[in-house]
Design a protein around this motif. Structure first.
Motif, short mmCIF file in Angstrom:
data_model
loop_
_atom_site.label_atom_id
_atom_site.label_comp_id
_atom_site.label_asym_id
_atom_site.label_seq_id
_atom_site.Cartn_x
_atom_site.Cartn_y
_atom_site.Cartn_z
N MET A 46 0.85 -1.18 0.00
CA MET A 46 0.00 0.00 0.00
C MET A 46 0.90 1.25 0.00
O MET A 46 1.90 1.29 0.69
CB MET A 46 -0.92 0.02 1.21
N GLN A 47 0.50 2.21 -0.78
CA GLN A 47 1.20 3.48 -0.84
C GLN A 47 0.36 4.54 -0.14
O GLN A 47 -0.87 4.49 -0.20
CB GLN A 47 1.45 3.87 -2.29
N LYS A 48 1.02 5.46 0.52
CA LYS A 48 0.31 6.50 1.28
C LYS A 48 0.80 7.87 0.84
O LYS A 48 1.99 8.05 0.59
CB LYS A 48 0.55 6.32 2.77
N PHE A 49 -0.15 8.80 0.74
CA PHE A 49 0.16 10.17 0.36
C PHE A 49 -0.51 11.13 1.32
O PHE A 49 -1.60 10.86 1.82
CB PHE A 49 -0.35 10.48 -1.06
N ASP A 50 0.14 12.25 1.54
CA ASP A 50 -0.45 13.38 2.26
C ASP A 50 -0.67 14.46 1.20
O ASP A 50 0.27 14.84 0.51
CB ASP A 50 0.51 13.88 3.34
N ILE A 51 -1.92 14.91 1.05
CA ILE A 51 -2.26 15.90 0.03
C ILE A 51 -2.94 17.08 0.73
O ILE A 51 -4.13 17.05 1.01
CB ILE A 51 -3.16 15.30 -1.06
N GLN A 52 -2.16 18.11 1.02
CA GLN A 52 -2.66 19.23 1.81
C GLN A 52 -3.78 20.01 1.12
O GLN A 52 -4.62 20.59 1.79
CB GLN A 52 -1.51 20.17 2.18
N ASN A 53 -3.81 20.03 -0.22
CA ASN A 53 -4.86 20.80 -0.89
C ASN A 53 -6.06 19.93 -1.28
O ASN A 53 -6.85 20.31 -2.12
CB ASN A 53 -4.31 21.59 -2.08
N MET A 54 -6.24 18.78 -0.62
CA MET A 54 -7.43 17.93 -0.79
C MET A 54 -8.34 18.20 0.40
O MET A 54 -8.08 17.73 1.50
CB MET A 54 -7.04 16.45 -0.84
N THR A 55 -9.39 18.99 0.18
CA THR A 55 -10.19 19.44 1.32
C THR A 55 -11.66 19.05 1.26
O THR A 55 -12.40 19.36 2.20
CB THR A 55 -10.09 20.97 1.43
N VAL B 10 -3.38 4.05 -1.31
CA VAL B 10 -3.54 3.55 -2.67
C VAL B 10 -2.96 2.14 -2.77
O VAL B 10 -1.82 1.91 -2.33
CB VAL B 10 -2.82 4.46 -3.69
N VAL B 11 -3.72 1.23 -3.37
CA VAL B 11 -3.21 -0.09 -3.72
C VAL B 11 -3.06 -0.07 -5.23
O VAL B 11 -4.04 0.09 -5.97
CB VAL B 11 -4.18 -1.21 -3.28
N SER B 12 -1.79 -0.18 -5.68
CA SER B 12 -1.51 -0.07 -7.11
C SER B 12 -0.24 -0.82 -7.45
O SER B 12 0.68 -0.93 -6.62
CB SER B 12 -1.34 1.40 -7.49
N GLU B 13 -0.18 -1.31 -8.68
CA GLU B 13 1.03 -1.95 -9.18
C GLU B 13 2.03 -0.92 -9.70
O GLU B 13 3.19 -1.24 -9.93
CB GLU B 13 0.68 -2.93 -10.31
N GLN B 14 1.58 0.32 -9.88
CA GLN B 14 2.47 1.37 -10.40
C GLN B 14 3.44 1.83 -9.31
O GLN B 14 3.09 1.86 -8.14
CB GLN B 14 1.65 2.57 -10.89
N PRO B 15 4.65 2.23 -9.72
CA PRO B 15 5.59 2.77 -8.74
C PRO B 15 5.08 4.07 -8.13
O PRO B 15 4.31 4.81 -8.76
CB PRO B 15 6.86 3.03 -9.57
N ALA C 65 -3.24 6.89 -14.11
CA ALA C 65 -1.95 6.20 -14.18
C ALA C 65 -2.12 4.69 -14.01
O ALA C 65 -1.33 3.91 -14.54
CB ALA C 65 -1.01 6.74 -13.11
N ASP C 66 -3.15 4.28 -13.26
CA ASP C 66 -3.43 2.86 -13.04
C ASP C 66 -4.94 2.68 -12.88
O ASP C 66 -5.48 2.88 -11.79
CB ASP C 66 -2.70 2.36 -11.79
N PRO C 67 -5.62 2.32 -13.96
CA PRO C 67 -7.09 2.17 -13.90
C PRO C 67 -7.57 1.16 -12.86
O PRO C 67 -8.69 1.25 -12.38
CB PRO C 67 -7.47 1.72 -15.31
N ALA C 68 -6.71 0.21 -12.47
CA ALA C 68 -7.10 -0.81 -11.50
C ALA C 68 -6.78 -0.40 -10.07
O ALA C 68 -7.05 -1.16 -9.14
CB ALA C 68 -6.41 -2.12 -11.83
#
Length: 67
Positions: free
Chosen positions: A1-10, A42-47, A25-28
């Protein structure tokens, strides 16, 4: 699992935009976003770099978080 912090997502509209950006970038990809904490899982096969680039292109300032 990948994790992101997105400050401008409100809001829910931002969540939809973030989800669209990641899935461009990854439709699945499976995306779970919480606008209150501004965190996205995010669960994704993409880097990680590919997903972060897609978010940046969509106008979201994403910072990767170590799991």
């Amino acid at each position: 699992m990948q994790k992101f912090d997105i400050q401008n997502m409100t809001c829910g509209g931002c969540v939809r935009g973030v989800t669209r950006a990641i899935q461009s970038a990854d439709p699945a990809a499976q995306v779970h976003a919480d606008p209150a904490s501004r965190k996205v899982d995010v669960v994704s096969e993409q880097p990680h770099a590919v997903l972060q680039a897609a978010l940046t292109k969509a106008g979201y300032q994403a910072v990767g978080i170590d799991p």
